[in-house]
Write a protein that holds these residues in place. Structure first.
Motif, PDB file in Angstrom:
ATOM      1  N   VAL A  37      81.105 -15.314 -36.139  1.00 46.81           N
ATOM      2  CA  VAL A  37      79.882 -14.551 -35.873  1.00 46.81           C
ATOM      3  C   VAL A  37      80.152 -13.106 -36.277  1.00 46.81           C
ATOM      4  O   VAL A  37      81.177 -12.537 -35.909  1.00 46.81           O
ATOM      5  CB  VAL A  37      79.505 -14.622 -34.373  1.00 46.81           C
ATOM      6  CG1 VAL A  37      78.303 -13.751 -34.077  1.00 46.81           C
ATOM      7  CG2 VAL A  37      79.264 -16.061 -33.959  1.00 46.81           C
ATOM      8  N   ARG A  38      79.229 -12.527 -37.046  1.00 46.64           N
ATOM      9  CA  ARG A  38      79.366 -11.145 -37.517  1.00 46.64           C
ATOM     10  C   ARG A  38      78.331 -10.273 -36.836  1.00 46.64           C
ATOM     11  O   ARG A  38      77.150 -10.610 -36.816  1.00 46.64           O
ATOM     12  CB  ARG A  38      79.144 -11.086 -39.020  1.00 46.64           C
ATOM     13  CG  ARG A  38      80.054 -11.986 -39.779  1.00 46.64           C
ATOM     14  CD  ARG A  38      79.518 -12.224 -41.195  1.00 46.64           C
ATOM     15  NE  ARG A  38      80.097 -13.481 -41.640  1.00 46.64           N
ATOM     16  CZ  ARG A  38      79.424 -14.453 -42.211  1.00 46.64           C
ATOM     17  NH1 ARG A  38      78.151 -14.335 -42.436  1.00 46.64           N
ATOM     18  NH2 ARG A  38      80.034 -15.545 -42.575  1.00 46.64           N
ATOM     19  N   ARG A  39      78.774  -9.126 -36.318  1.00 44.61           N
ATOM     20  CA  ARG A  39      77.849  -8.191 -35.682  1.00 44.61           C
ATOM     21  C   ARG A  39      78.222  -6.761 -36.083  1.00 44.61           C
ATOM     22  O   ARG A  39      79.372  -6.349 -35.916  1.00 44.61           O
ATOM     23  CB  ARG A  39      77.922  -8.262 -34.160  1.00 44.61           C
ATOM     24  CG  ARG A  39      77.443  -9.547 -33.554  1.00 44.61           C
ATOM     25  CD  ARG A  39      75.922  -9.650 -33.541  1.00 44.61           C
ATOM     26  NE  ARG A  39      75.491 -10.824 -32.836  1.00 44.61           N
ATOM     27  CZ  ARG A  39      75.304 -12.014 -33.397  1.00 44.61           C
ATOM     28  NH1 ARG A  39      75.523 -12.190 -34.675  1.00 44.61           N
ATOM     29  NH2 ARG A  39      74.901 -13.041 -32.671  1.00 44.61           N
ATOM     30  N   PRO A  40      77.236  -5.993 -36.553  1.00 39.93           N
ATOM     31  CA  PRO A  40      77.479  -4.560 -36.722  1.00 39.93           C
ATOM     32  C   PRO A  40      77.796  -3.947 -35.358  1.00 39.93           C
ATOM     33  O   PRO A  40      77.242  -4.367 -34.325  1.00 39.93           O
ATOM     34  CB  PRO A  40      76.158  -4.027 -37.268  1.00 39.93           C
ATOM     35  CG  PRO A  40      75.475  -5.228 -37.860  1.00 39.93           C
ATOM     36  CD  PRO A  40      75.906  -6.389 -37.003  1.00 39.93           C
ATOM     37  N   ALA A  41      78.664  -2.957 -35.346  1.00 44.39           N
ATOM     38  CA  ALA A  41      79.116  -2.378 -34.076  1.00 44.39           C
ATOM     39  C   ALA A  41      77.971  -1.850 -33.216  1.00 44.39           C
ATOM     40  O   ALA A  41      78.030  -1.937 -31.990  1.00 44.39           O
ATOM     41  CB  ALA A  41      80.136  -1.271 -34.345  1.00 44.39           C
ATOM     42  N   LEU A  42      76.922  -1.331 -33.849  1.00 39.63           N
ATOM     43  CA  LEU A  42      75.825  -0.770 -33.068  1.00 39.63           C
ATOM     44  C   LEU A  42      74.900  -1.821 -32.462  1.00 39.63           C
ATOM     45  O   LEU A  42      74.079  -1.495 -31.602  1.00 39.63           O
ATOM     46  CB  LEU A  42      75.007   0.217 -33.915  1.00 39.63           C
ATOM     47  CG  LEU A  42      75.724   1.527 -34.219  1.00 39.63           C
ATOM     48  CD1 LEU A  42      74.892   2.371 -35.174  1.00 39.63           C
ATOM     49  CD2 LEU A  42      76.035   2.300 -32.937  1.00 39.63           C
ATOM     50  N   SER A  43      75.046  -3.078 -32.873  1.00 39.00           N
ATOM     51  CA  SER A  43      74.195  -4.111 -32.284  1.00 39.00           C
ATOM     52  C   SER A  43      74.986  -5.177 -31.531  1.00 39.00           C
ATOM     53  O   SER A  43      74.387  -6.055 -30.910  1.00 39.00           O
ATOM     54  CB  SER A  43      73.314  -4.768 -33.351  1.00 39.00           C
ATOM     55  OG  SER A  43      74.102  -5.422 -34.312  1.00 39.00           O
ATOM     56  N   ALA A  44      76.306  -5.105 -31.537  1.00 36.93           N
ATOM     57  CA  ALA A  44      77.118  -6.065 -30.779  1.00 36.93           C
ATOM     58  C   ALA A  44      76.976  -5.773 -29.285  1.00 36.93           C
ATOM     59  O   ALA A  44      76.934  -4.614 -28.870  1.00 36.93           O
ATOM     60  CB  ALA A  44      78.575  -5.972 -31.204  1.00 36.93           C
ATOM     61  N   THR A  45      76.903  -6.830 -28.500  1.00 32.57           N
ATOM     62  CA  THR A  45      76.665  -6.689 -27.062  1.00 32.57           C
ATOM     63  C   THR A  45      77.796  -7.290 -26.233  1.00 32.57           C
ATOM     64  O   THR A  45      78.632  -8.035 -26.745  1.00 32.57           O
ATOM     65  CB  THR A  45      75.355  -7.401 -26.670  1.00 32.57           C
ATOM     66  OG1 THR A  45      75.546  -8.823 -26.868  1.00 32.57           O
ATOM     67  CG2 THR A  45      74.171  -6.907 -27.484  1.00 32.57           C
ATOM     68  N   VAL A  49      80.552 -10.515 -26.879  1.00 32.35           N
ATOM     69  CA  VAL A  49      81.988 -10.476 -26.582  1.00 32.35           C
ATOM     70  C   VAL A  49      82.363 -11.581 -25.601  1.00 32.35           C
ATOM     71  O   VAL A  49      83.362 -12.280 -25.783  1.00 32.35           O
ATOM     72  CB  VAL A  49      82.387  -9.079 -26.047  1.00 32.35           C
ATOM     73  CG1 VAL A  49      83.846  -9.059 -25.595  1.00 32.35           C
ATOM     74  CG2 VAL A  49      82.132  -8.016 -27.115  1.00 32.35           C
ATOM     75  N   LEU A  50      81.568 -11.763 -24.568  1.00 31.98           N
ATOM     76  CA  LEU A  50      81.864 -12.790 -23.569  1.00 31.98           C
ATOM     77  C   LEU A  50      81.777 -14.199 -24.142  1.00 31.98           C
ATOM     78  O   LEU A  50      82.509 -15.095 -23.702  1.00 31.98           O
ATOM     79  CB  LEU A  50      80.909 -12.645 -22.376  1.00 31.98           C
ATOM     80  CG  LEU A  50      81.120 -11.381 -21.542  1.00 31.98           C
ATOM     81  CD1 LEU A  50      79.949 -11.181 -20.580  1.00 31.98           C
ATOM     82  CD2 LEU A  50      82.446 -11.421 -20.803  1.00 31.98           C
ATOM     83  N   GLU A  51      80.925 -14.409 -25.130  1.00 22.59           N
ATOM     84  CA  GLU A  51      80.767 -15.729 -25.752  1.00 22.59           C
ATOM     85  C   GLU A  51      81.828 -16.025 -26.803  1.00 22.59           C
ATOM     86  O   GLU A  51      81.917 -17.155 -27.282  1.00 22.59           O
ATOM     87  CB  GLU A  51      79.375 -15.838 -26.373  1.00 22.59           C
ATOM     88  CG  GLU A  51      78.269 -15.858 -25.343  1.00 22.59           C
ATOM     89  CD  GLU A  51      76.883 -15.734 -25.942  1.00 22.59           C
ATOM     90  OE1 GLU A  51      76.752 -15.598 -27.179  1.00 22.59           O
ATOM     91  OE2 GLU A  51      75.908 -15.769 -25.173  1.00 22.59           O
ATOM     92  N   ALA A  52      82.634 -15.052 -27.167  1.00 21.92           N
ATOM     93  CA  ALA A  52      83.651 -15.236 -28.210  1.00 21.92           C
ATOM     94  C   ALA A  52      85.015 -15.519 -27.587  1.00 21.92           C
ATOM     95  O   ALA A  52      85.290 -15.163 -26.445  1.00 21.92           O
ATOM     96  CB  ALA A  52      83.722 -13.993 -29.089  1.00 21.92           C
TER      97      ALA A  52
END
Length: 149
Positions: A37-45, A49-52
């Motif tokens: 899963v890829r997330r830009p830092a400004l939209s990662a929640t 993190v908890l799901e990874a």
């Protein structure tokens, strides 16, 4: 299925090249059973993190520090994820036009506080990305993803 979360700040063509190499390594067909899963830092929640099950972090070195976007990510997720993600594996890459020491220290301090465990030492890359830098990023992505298999 284990999940690898790639959190990145990719504001330049150089960072884009490195990010694409990391993703290519992480999604290599020989690495089976890992969702990337890829997330830009400004939209990662914090939920991301908890799901990874593991993390790959990418940032430019800006004025001797991690990018403001990655710092914002850590500020947002630190306390909500502190206990639940303890001991999870991670990898990181830092790119700078000059030194990356301050950014590497910040990453080390923050991930140590989170008690995340490095799969490999963070990559420190400077100057225009060349084939060696892209190969190192590919290997980083593959190694962190394979650690979750």
């Amino acid at each position: 299925m284990p999940r690898l979360l790639i959190v990145h700040h990719t504001p330049s063509p150089a960072m884009q090249e490195l990010f694409e190499a990391v993703v290519s390594g992480a999604t290599d067909p020989e690495i089976e059973g890992v969702e990337v899963v890829r997330r830009p830092a400004l939209s990662a929640t914090a939920s991301d993190v908890l799901e990874a099950d593991g993390y790959l972090l990418g940032t430019p070195a800006n004025i001797g520090y991690i990018s403001g976007a990655l710092k914002h990510f850590f500020d947002t997720i630190y306390y909500p994820c502190l206990d639940a993600t303890r001991g999870r594996p991670f990898g990181a890459y830092v790119h700078g036009n000059l030194g990356t020491e301050g950014a590497l220290k910040a990453l080390r301090d923050i991930t140590t506080g989170l008690k995340w465990k490095p799969v490999v030492e963070p990559l420190s890359l400077t100057g225009a990305p060349d084939s060696a830098a892209r190969q190192q990023c590919w290997e980083l992505g593959a190694t962190v993803a394979a650690s979750l298999m």
